[in-house]
Write an enzyme that holds these catalytic residues in place. Structure first.
Site, PDB file in Angstrom:
ATOM      1  N   HIS A  58       0.806  -1.225   0.000  1.00 48.12           N
ATOM      2  CA  HIS A  58       0.000   0.000   0.000  1.00 48.12           C
ATOM      3  C   HIS A  58       0.839   1.274   0.000  1.00 48.12           C
ATOM      4  O   HIS A  58       0.334   2.347   0.323  1.00 48.12           O
ATOM      5  CB  HIS A  58      -0.959  -0.011   1.204  1.00 48.12           C
ATOM      6  N   THR A  72      -3.764  -8.335  10.925  1.00 51.90           N
ATOM      7  CA  THR A  72      -4.580  -7.771   9.848  1.00 51.90           C
ATOM      8  C   THR A  72      -6.005  -8.310   9.942  1.00 51.90           C
ATOM      9  O   THR A  72      -6.202  -9.483  10.263  1.00 51.90           O
ATOM     10  CB  THR A  72      -3.976  -8.024   8.443  1.00 51.90           C
TER      11      THR A  72
HETATM   12  P1  NAD Z   1      -7.186  -3.090  10.508  1.00 52.80           P
HETATM   13  O1  NAD Z   1      -7.130  -1.833  11.295  1.00 52.80           O
HETATM   14  O2  NAD Z   1      -8.347  -3.350   9.645  1.00 52.80           O
HETATM   15  O3  NAD Z   1      -7.076  -4.351  11.511  1.00 52.80           O
HETATM   16  C1  NAD Z   1      -6.116  -4.441  12.510  1.00 52.80           C
HETATM   17  C2  NAD Z   1      -6.094  -5.889  13.020  1.00 52.80           C
HETATM   18  O4  NAD Z   1      -5.028  -6.035  13.946  1.00 52.80           O
HETATM   19  C3  NAD Z   1      -7.380  -6.309  13.739  1.00 52.80           C
HETATM   20  O5  NAD Z   1      -7.769  -7.582  13.250  1.00 52.80           O
HETATM   21  C4  NAD Z   1      -6.946  -6.414  15.216  1.00 52.80           C
HETATM   22  O6  NAD Z   1      -7.638  -7.430  15.912  1.00 52.80           O
HETATM   23  C5  NAD Z   1      -5.483  -6.744  15.093  1.00 52.80           C
HETATM   24  N1  NAD Z   1      -4.636  -6.299  16.202  1.00 52.80           N
HETATM   25  C6  NAD Z   1      -4.696  -5.130  16.892  1.00 52.80           C
HETATM   26  N2  NAD Z   1      -3.689  -5.050  17.777  1.00 52.80           N
HETATM   27  C7  NAD Z   1      -2.954  -6.192  17.628  1.00 52.80           C
HETATM   28  C8  NAD Z   1      -1.767  -6.677  18.236  1.00 52.80           C
HETATM   29  N3  NAD Z   1      -1.114  -5.986  19.186  1.00 52.80           N
HETATM   30  N4  NAD Z   1      -1.290  -7.892  17.846  1.00 52.80           N
HETATM   31  C9  NAD Z   1      -1.939  -8.620  16.894  1.00 52.80           C
HETATM   32  N5  NAD Z   1      -3.059  -8.193  16.282  1.00 52.80           N
HETATM   33  C10 NAD Z   1      -3.560  -6.984  16.631  1.00 52.80           C
HETATM   34  O7  NAD Z   1      -5.824  -3.156   9.696  1.00 52.80           O
HETATM   35  P2  NAD Z   1      -5.441  -3.814   8.293  1.00 52.80           P
HETATM   36  O8  NAD Z   1      -5.985  -5.193   8.215  1.00 52.80           O
HETATM   37  O9  NAD Z   1      -3.981  -3.598   8.147  1.00 52.80           O
HETATM   38  O10 NAD Z   1      -6.209  -2.965   7.167  1.00 52.80           O
HETATM   39  C11 NAD Z   1      -6.323  -1.591   7.253  1.00 52.80           C
HETATM   40  C12 NAD Z   1      -5.801  -0.789   6.081  1.00 52.80           C
HETATM   41  O11 NAD Z   1      -5.370   0.431   6.652  1.00 52.80           O
HETATM   42  C13 NAD Z   1      -4.592  -1.296   5.367  1.00 52.80           C
HETATM   43  O12 NAD Z   1      -4.855  -1.108   4.032  1.00 52.80           O
HETATM   44  C14 NAD Z   1      -3.417  -0.397   5.799  1.00 52.80           C
HETATM   45  O13 NAD Z   1      -2.733   0.081   4.658  1.00 52.80           O
HETATM   46  C15 NAD Z   1      -4.027   0.781   6.431  1.00 52.80           C
HETATM   47  N6  NAD Z   1      -3.465   1.206   7.743  1.00 52.80           N
HETATM   48  C16 NAD Z   1      -2.107   1.265   7.928  1.00 52.80           C
HETATM   49  C17 NAD Z   1      -1.585   1.633   9.169  1.00 52.80           C
HETATM   50  C18 NAD Z   1      -0.101   1.653   9.352  1.00 52.80           C
HETATM   51  O14 NAD Z   1       0.643   1.871   8.403  1.00 52.80           O
HETATM   52  N7  NAD Z   1       0.384   1.397  10.569  1.00 52.80           N
HETATM   53  C19 NAD Z   1      -2.432   1.967  10.224  1.00 52.80           C
HETATM   54  C20 NAD Z   1      -3.810   1.904  10.000  1.00 52.80           C
HETATM   55  C21 NAD Z   1      -4.292   1.500   8.756  1.00 52.80           C
END
Ligand code: NAD
Ligand code: ZN
Length: 246
Positions: free
Chosen positions: A117, A186
């Protein structure tokens, strides 16, 4: 904690593919999109990180991305990110596919990485595609390309946009060819990344989910490790280290 099947694979595998999502960065303090913190100034993040917001609500869009960039300045990788650097050393044919745009895997030291992404620390010219280091903007002053005068935008894939095709193909190849596939932090909802573990399983890989909660992948996984990536991954790295000292 880890099944005997998984331990045997960890001992013998050379091809390992990892998919990470926002959950692996949550313990560094980066908010996820769908958790309870998935709001910014009362807007749903899923409505701001969109191609529509960039085109129709440009000022708000830039304020949101500038806020995310500023927030990332003080954020560091956590033990989960660092454990994946060890994974890259242990497995000959290792690929890290990330949906995160926060650059934390690169800061931690991973090299074999596919940023599906994009990366929020870069801007890209909408016209000529030249890349620039990220700027922050109050929204009133949209940055421009110094080569062609086109408007700049964050070099990330927005909801409603296609992924970079070459990156997606490489990720699909790594998913199809691996012996173990890890889906870490994820929600397994955002396509096409969400299909990678299924592709992997169809090709015979052992699919392991590491997540604090259930996802649509959970019932299809060969093994579920419930808990935080920052705790489970360092434990697993230690186990692999021991298993592989012959
Ligand atoms: P999401 O926010 O949809 O899901 C996050 C997942 O992580 C959830 O299933 C949750 O239960 C799990 N989770 C939370 N804390 C955790 C931990 N400590 N250990 C293990 N699991 C944990 O995120 P996604 O699936 O990556 O999709 C969201 C979209 O948003 C992606 O396309 C991404 O590009 C973007 N995004 C990126 C960031 C970043 O770069 N850090 C942050 C937010 C969203
Ligand atoms: Zn340009």
């Amino acid at each position: 904690m880890f099944s005997n099947k998984l331990l045997a694979r960890l001992r013998d595998a050379s091809a390992v593919t990892v998919l990470t999502g926002a959950g692996i960065s949550a313990e560094s303090g980066v908010p996820t999109f769908r958790g309870k913190d998935g709001l910014w100034q009362n807007y749903k993040v899923e409505e701001l990180a969109t191609i529509q917001a960039l085109q129709k609500n440009t000022q708000l869009f830039w304020q949101f991305y500038s806020w995310r960039r500023t927030m990332l300045q003080n954020i560091k990788p956590n033990l989960g990110h660092y454990a994946l650097v060890d994974f890259e050393r242990y497995f000959k044919d290792f690929t890290l596919v990330t949906q995160n745009v926060d650059n934390l895997h690169i800061t931690a030291g991973n090299k074999k990485i596919i940023e599906l992404h994009g990366n929020i620390l870069r801007d890209r010219c909408s016209k000529c595609n030249t890349l620039f280091p990220a700027v922050t903007s109050a929204g009133t002053d949209i940055p421009h390309c110094n080569k062609c005068g086109g408007t700049l935008r964050p070099d990330v894939v927005l909801f409603g946009e296609n992924l970079n095709e070459a990156a997606l193909r490489r990720a699909q190849h790594a998913a199809a060819e691996c012996e173990i596939f890890f889906s870490i932090g994820t929600s397994t909802i955002v396509e096409p990344a969400a299909s990678l573990p299924f592709l992997s399983k169809a090709n015979g890989a052992y699919v392991v989910e590491i997540n604090e909660e259930d996802t649509p992948l959970s019932v299809h996984s060969n093994e579920i490790l419930r808990g935080s990536a920052g705790k489970i991954l360092p434990q697993m790295a230690m186990v692999i280290e021991k298993l592989r000292i012959k």
